[in-house]
Structure formats: C-alpha cells, structure tokens
Design an enzyme around this catalytic site. Structure first.
Site, PDB file in Angstrom:
ATOM      1  N   ASP A  90       0.865  -1.175   0.000  1.00 48.37           N
ATOM      2  CA  ASP A  90       0.000   0.000   0.000  1.00 48.37           C
ATOM      3  C   ASP A  90       0.901   1.225   0.000  1.00 48.37           C
ATOM      4  O   ASP A  90       2.117   1.121   0.154  1.00 48.37           O
ATOM      5  CB  ASP A  90      -0.959  -0.047   1.201  1.00 48.37           C
ATOM      6  CG  ASP A  90      -2.167   0.871   1.009  1.00 48.37           C
ATOM      7  OD1 ASP A  90      -2.212   1.603  -0.006  1.00 48.37           O
ATOM      8  OD2 ASP A  90      -3.054   0.872   1.876  1.00 48.37           O
ATOM      9  N   CYS A 275     -14.902 -21.578  20.524  1.00 50.72           N
ATOM     10  CA  CYS A 275     -14.122 -21.715  19.295  1.00 50.72           C
ATOM     11  C   CYS A 275     -13.285 -22.982  19.401  1.00 50.72           C
ATOM     12  O   CYS A 275     -12.917 -23.402  20.493  1.00 50.72           O
ATOM     13  CB  CYS A 275     -13.224 -20.491  19.132  1.00 50.72           C
ATOM     14  SG  CYS A 275     -12.025 -20.624  17.802  1.00 50.72           S
ATOM     15  N   CYS A 280      -7.723 -21.995  20.982  1.00 52.18           N
ATOM     16  CA  CYS A 280      -8.828 -22.158  21.925  1.00 52.18           C
ATOM     17  C   CYS A 280      -8.978 -23.604  22.379  1.00 52.18           C
ATOM     18  O   CYS A 280      -9.574 -23.877  23.415  1.00 52.18           O
ATOM     19  CB  CYS A 280     -10.132 -21.642  21.319  1.00 52.18           C
ATOM     20  SG  CYS A 280     -10.030 -19.898  20.910  1.00 52.18           S
TER      21      CYS A 280
HETATM   22  N1  GUN Z   1      -6.312   1.168   3.342  1.00 52.02           N
HETATM   23  C1  GUN Z   1      -7.535   1.284   3.863  1.00 52.02           C
HETATM   24  N2  GUN Z   1      -8.291   2.135   3.129  1.00 52.02           N
HETATM   25  C2  GUN Z   1      -7.514   2.567   2.122  1.00 52.02           C
HETATM   26  C3  GUN Z   1      -7.747   3.452   1.014  1.00 52.02           C
HETATM   27  O1  GUN Z   1      -8.819   4.028   0.837  1.00 52.02           O
HETATM   28  N3  GUN Z   1      -6.679   3.640   0.169  1.00 52.02           N
HETATM   29  C4  GUN Z   1      -5.487   3.012   0.338  1.00 52.02           C
HETATM   30  N4  GUN Z   1      -4.505   3.229  -0.542  1.00 52.02           N
HETATM   31  N5  GUN Z   1      -5.252   2.185   1.374  1.00 52.02           N
HETATM   32  C5  GUN Z   1      -6.255   1.960   2.256  1.00 52.02           C
HETATM   33 ZN    ZN Z   2     -10.041 -19.799  18.691  1.00 45.68          ZN
END
Ligand code: GUN
Ligand code: ZN
Length: 648
Positions: A90, A275, A280
C-alpha cells in the site's frame, strides 16, 4: 497483462486464479497485513500455518525508515520481509487518513514500490470520508484519477492497484470506477470504506461496493481495502470482491478481543471460549486472561487469523456448492446491520445487476433462511421469466390454483391434471411464487427446501405475483373442477410431458423457442429407471436432452442449428473472431480474448450458440461468463464447447 481467470462462481462472487511473478493466488483471498516495524507473526508462518497465499505491507512505512528503505532497495521487499510469495504494497493513503497529511510525492511512492519489487503496488489515492460533501468528494475523485493516470506511466513490470474513491455517493463511485477502468490498471481496490466498517454502516458499505462494481471492468481483481472482519466477507464476496486485507487480527488482539465468525468478543466478558481453533482448544479463557500481555497478544492474534482464514474457506466452499447467498443470509441473522445491507440490495437496480452474474442453476438445493430468500437473484430471475417468457396466454383460458403440496407437484396433483381439459392451466400457489404445474421440475422449483410456514413478506410477494399471473383469466375453484371435467370432450388427452418440454424451453431459451425446437413429429424418450424425460427428438433429430439434476436442457447441435435459424443475431450467440473458426470446429473451448460479441441475455452456465463474425454456426456450448465478462476478460475460457457443427 493480468492473468485472472474465473474458476467457479456464485452470485456476483467468484473463485479465480490470479497469477503474479511470485506465484498464483486463489481468490477470494485474505492478505494479512505485515508491519515491517513490528512483526508479530512472520510472513513465513502466515504461509505455513495459516495458509495465507499473499501478504500486504506498507511501502510508506518502509520508505520513511532509512534502514528499511535502503535494505528494500538493495535486496527487494521480499528479502526484507523474508517471504517469497506474492506480495502487495500500500502507498501511505491510509496513513494520511489516520495521521493527517503524508509527506510524499504520489509518483515517488509508486516508483519506490516498483523498485523494491512489489508484485502489486498501489497509487497514492485520496482517502475520502463517508461524511465528505459531494463537492469535496468529487475533487478527491478527480485527483485520484489524475494520479492513477500519471502513476501508470511508471509502473513498469509491477501490477498497479488504482483505488476507487467517491465516499458514499453512488453515482460518483460508479463514475470513478468507469474512469479508472479505462486506464491500464491491473487491480481495483475499493477505498475509503474503513470508517463505514468501524461504524458498522454495512448498508452504506454494500451500496459502495455494488456501485463501484457496476462501473468496474469485471475482468480484474477487486480488493476491499481495510476490510479485515470476517463478518462482512460473505456479503462482500457475493457482491464481487476478490481480496481483503487484515490488520484486524493484530488490532483486535492488542485490545484483548477475539474475532468470531458472527462478531467480536472481549476476552474479559466470557468464561468459555466458543471456538475450536488450535489456540482455543489448547487454552482456557482463564489461562488466556491470566498470562502475560505479550503472550496473550500473540495467541489472540493467532486465534483471529485462524477464524478469519476459516471463514474464507467456508466462502470458497459455498461458491463451489452454489449456496453463497445462503451464507450471506445466515450471517445477516447474526448482525442486524448486515440485515439492513441485504435490504438495500433488494432495490430493483441492484437486483437487476446481481441477476446478470447469477448462474442458471446450482449444484445444491436452495434453502430458505428467512424473508430475504424470496429476493435472491435466482428467484427474481424465475419471476421475471415467468412473465417475459412463459406462454401464459397461448394455451389456456382458465386457471385453477392449487395449494402447495409435496414435491414434485405434478405427481401429487396427477389425479387433478388428468381429469382436466387442455384449456385449463393448473398453477401451484407455491412459497416461491406461482408455479405452472409443468415447471415443477425446473431449478429452483423442485430443488428448494421451504418450511411449512413462511414469513409475511414472502407471502405478500407471492400473493402479488399470483394476482398478476391470474390477471385476464377465468379462475376456477378446485371444488368446481368436476363440473369442468364433465364438460370436457378432451378428457385424458392432456399431455403434461409435452407441456413441460415446451414451457421449460421457453423459460430457458426465450419466448417461442419451442417453435424452432419442436417441429413435426415429436418423440420424448424417458429414463427407464426414473420415468423422467431424457431426450427429445423432433422430426427424428435429437434436439435437446433434459438434465435430471436441474430439470433444464442441454442443447444438441441439431437443436442449435434450429435456434440459430430461428432467432436473429445476436440472440443466444457468442461471436468469435473468424480466425478461430478452425479451432472451434476442432472442438476446442472458446477463450474470452477471441469473443467479439455476445447476447446480453446470456447468463453463466447458459447453453449458447458459438458463431463466427459472419454468424456462421460453429458449435454449441455452455457459457461460463455473461456478456460484460466475455467482452472484458482477455484470459481464460468463456464457453465450454460441447458439440461442433459438422455440416451434413
Ligand atoms: N487502506 C484502507 N483504506 C484505504 C484506502 O482508501 N486507500 C489506500 N490506498 N489504502 C487503504
Ligand atoms: Zn479460537
């Protein structure tokens, strides 16, 4: 070019193979977020213990730290994290949402992701909040599109994810999606949705996903950014999301919370762990509560991952079984806000869109779960076709309405039908809507399991449809039937089998398709063991076969030739480039990249005519995609060819 291919599908959801330089990922996939500054669970463990197929990390965090940046540039981000599988990065957009401005150039961060060898990098889109004004959201969308356009020039070999923004404005989301789809982007995240999920505004979330999807090129992967809670996975997948990322496993663990399939639990609040994951199973709630924070954090993170990945597996199985929508409905019963989301999807424009992607039939029976069931795309389609395709008026002038019985209806009401003259239609007032008795074996009528008593909404929908269906006919009460039977000179002549064939043909291939398929002398060959219709011959030609599993037809080449002559271009057709003629005539499947046109009425798993650009019939097959998909996918099979057209 992205290699992304649909393998299985249900609703608008799909199981695809996504090919990267570091391996193939099966979707729907959950990408655990790896924080390069503090790794709780290593990427290797993510792969080996939790079967994560792909991970996501943040290039902005790496970029901002000199040591990490230099190592990443020198050795690559895979070496930096000790992971040699598919990896997404990201861009820092989310940091801008959490901390305000980020201090980086949008092009610089894309180049950086490319240079450190990310498989899928992300543009620096402009995070747009749900409560932003329309004007400001529009500005952000313009800026995001501009950055996408610029960034693409520098993506190199890396796949580039161009995020869809647009706040909660549906038209704006759709427009942003359309604009981004025109660019050479490889991956579509839906962004700006974290606040919606944090506030459980699932109704808005559903609208954001579906309006984005309505504008997006269907042939590329869609990622729901920042969605880490499995509660919303089934709905998001059913609407067409392929990827999720989760930092929730760590965030919740840090807060002593356990992710459960139906919600979240605070460890303090319970004595038993509901769970069965390895964590768990090995520990009691008491043990977890009393151990050191560090130890507990690690174990809760593990639990959260087990549960989250487990939910992804359930979804994949549901897609293969064709009961994803049921899973969505079941989830909704565990969260009222999810129920609101399902309600929103009952708007006509959304139902219409969802129906485009719904396969013609499914492997398993349809199970009723509650008032949402009657609105499922597959039932919506049945209702539409009943009015658009079924020949209500051709044969009948009177109708007798009979109550729902055990299935198959036609066997239960055999005594009634046999005594009736041909002009009287027998219609079952069923819990899925009106069912002309001869359609009782067609999917999903025979293949549905309903309770004795359904909810009021279902009753009211069915009542309205029945009234519409009866409009214009003389209605005969069941008690009065003997009177009509006496008047009939045609007693005993009624041919339910032939009616079944005619009506099913119309529902499946289009109104009047029976006129093409059933000419001259008709022979119905039945199964010796079940007594059900199997093969249909018309003038000695085998035109169609009825499948026992869903009561629908398989089209034979002789039938295809007739439909081809009868229906005008492009009805029922998938048109391939002339250059593939020999290939198809050789019995090979149709690849999407060779499809140039397609009937907009075709749905996944529909029988179809494969023709060349001059509308010459090459073969008959079964479509795996709808028109939108056939025209966008450049990879994978579009039609499974069954029988080629050998000219006599
Ligand atoms: N991570 C969570 N939401 C977003 C978003 O709107 N854009 C980007 N690039 N990363 C994210
Ligand atoms: Zn669990």
């Amino acid at each position: 070019m992205v290699e992304f291919e649909i393998k299985y599908r249900d609703c608008a959801g799909r199981i695809c193979k996504f090919k990267t330089k570091h391996g193939i990922v099966e979707t729907p996939a959950l990408l655990p977020v790896i924080n390069p500054n503090k790794t709780i669970i290593t990427p290797r463990e993510m792969m080996n213990r939790f079967h994560a197929e792909m991970i996501i990390t943040n290039s902005y965090i790496i970029y901002k730290n000199r040591e990490l940046r230099e190592k990443a540039l020198a050795e690559g981000v895979h070496r930096l994290l000790g992971f040699d599988g598919p990896l997404m990065t990201d861009s820092g957009t989310f940091q801008s949402y959490v901390y305000g401005e980020v201090n980086i150039d949008p092009i610089e961060i894309v180049k950086f992701q490319r240079d450190i060898g990310s498989d899928v990098g992300t543009i620096l889109d402009v995070f747009t909040l749900p409560d932003e004004t329309l004007e400001s959201a529009e500005e952000n969308v313009e800026e995001t599109i501009k950055r996408a356009r610029e960034s693409i020039k520098f993506k190199g070999e890396m796949f580039l994810a161009c995020t869809i923004q647009g706040s909660v404005y549906q038209k704006l989301r759709e427009r942003c999606a359309r604009e981004i789809s025109k660019l050479d982007s490889d991956f579509y995240p839906i962004g700006g949705v974290v606040p919606l999920m944090e506030n459980q505004q699932y109704e808005k979330l559903a609208e954001v996903i579906i309006s984005s999807k309505m504008g997006l090129d269907p042939s590329k992967p869609v990622h729901l950014f920042g969605a880490g809670h499995p509660l919303i996975f089934p709905l998001a997948v059913a609407l067409g999301c392929d990827f999720f990322d989760s930092s929730a496993y760590a965030k919740y663990a840090d807060d002593d919370r356990l992710i459960m399939p139906w919600g979240t639990l605070k460890l303090d609040e319970f004595d038993e762990l509901p769970c069965t994951c390895p964590v768990c199973s090995k520990h009691t709630a008491r043990e977890l509560k009393t151990m050191s924070k560090k130890e507990r954090f690690r174990l809760l993170a593990e639990h959260n991952l087990y549960v989250s990945f487990g939910e992804i597996k359930k979804i994949r199985q549901a897609i293969k079984d064709g009961n994803l929508w049921e899973l969505v409905e079941r989830k909704a019963t565990s969260n009222p806000y999810l129920m609101d989301a399902l309600r929103v999807l009952e708007k006509r424009k959304y139902k219409k869109w969802l129906e485009l992607f719904e396969p013609i039939s499914k492997k398993r029976a349809l199970f009723y779960t509650g008032r949402h069931t009657i609105h499922r795309p597959i039932i919506y389609r049945y209702h539409n076709r009943l009015f658009d395709r079924y020949k209500r008026k051709n044969y009948y002038d009177k109708i007798v309405v009979v109550p729902e019985s055990r299935k198959p209806f036609s066997r239960y009401y055999k005594h009634v039908i046999q005594r009736l003259p041909n002009k009287i239609n027998v219609v079952v007032d069923s819990k899925l809507g009106p069912v002309p008795i001869e359609l009782d074996e067609m999917y999903p009528i025979a293949q549905s399991i309903m309770p004795n008593e359904v909810d009021n909404e279902t009753k009211s929908v069915c009542k309205k449809l029945l009234r519409k269906f009866l409009d214009g006919f003389e209605i005969i009460s069941i008690e009065d039937l003997p009177k009509y039977t006496d008047l009939s000179g045609e007693k005993g002549k009624r041919d339910l089998d032939l009616r079944r064939v005619v009506s099913t043909i119309c529902m499946q291939f289009g109104k009047d398709a029976d006129m093409a398929l059933l000419k001259g002398k008709i022979e119905l060959i039945k199964s010796k063991s079940t007594g059900k219709i199997r093969n249909i011959y018309s003038d000695k030609e085998h035109v169609i076969s009825m499948r026992a599993s869903d009561g629908l037809f398989t089209l034979k080449i002789a039938g295809a030739r007739r439909l081809h002559r009868f229906f005008n271009y492009p009805q029922l057709r998938v048109v391939v480039r002339n250059e593939c003629r020999e290939f198809i005539l050789d019995g090979k499947n149709v690849f999407s990249k060779f499809v140039v046109e397609c009937d907009p009425g075709l749905r996944p798993l529909d029988e179809c005519l494969i023709v060349d650009e001059n509308d010459r019939l090459l073969a008959v097959g079964r479509s795996l995609l709808n028109r939108l998909e056939m025209l966008s996918f450049n990879y994978g099979v579009a039609v499974k060819t069954r029988e080629k057209n050998l000219k006599k």
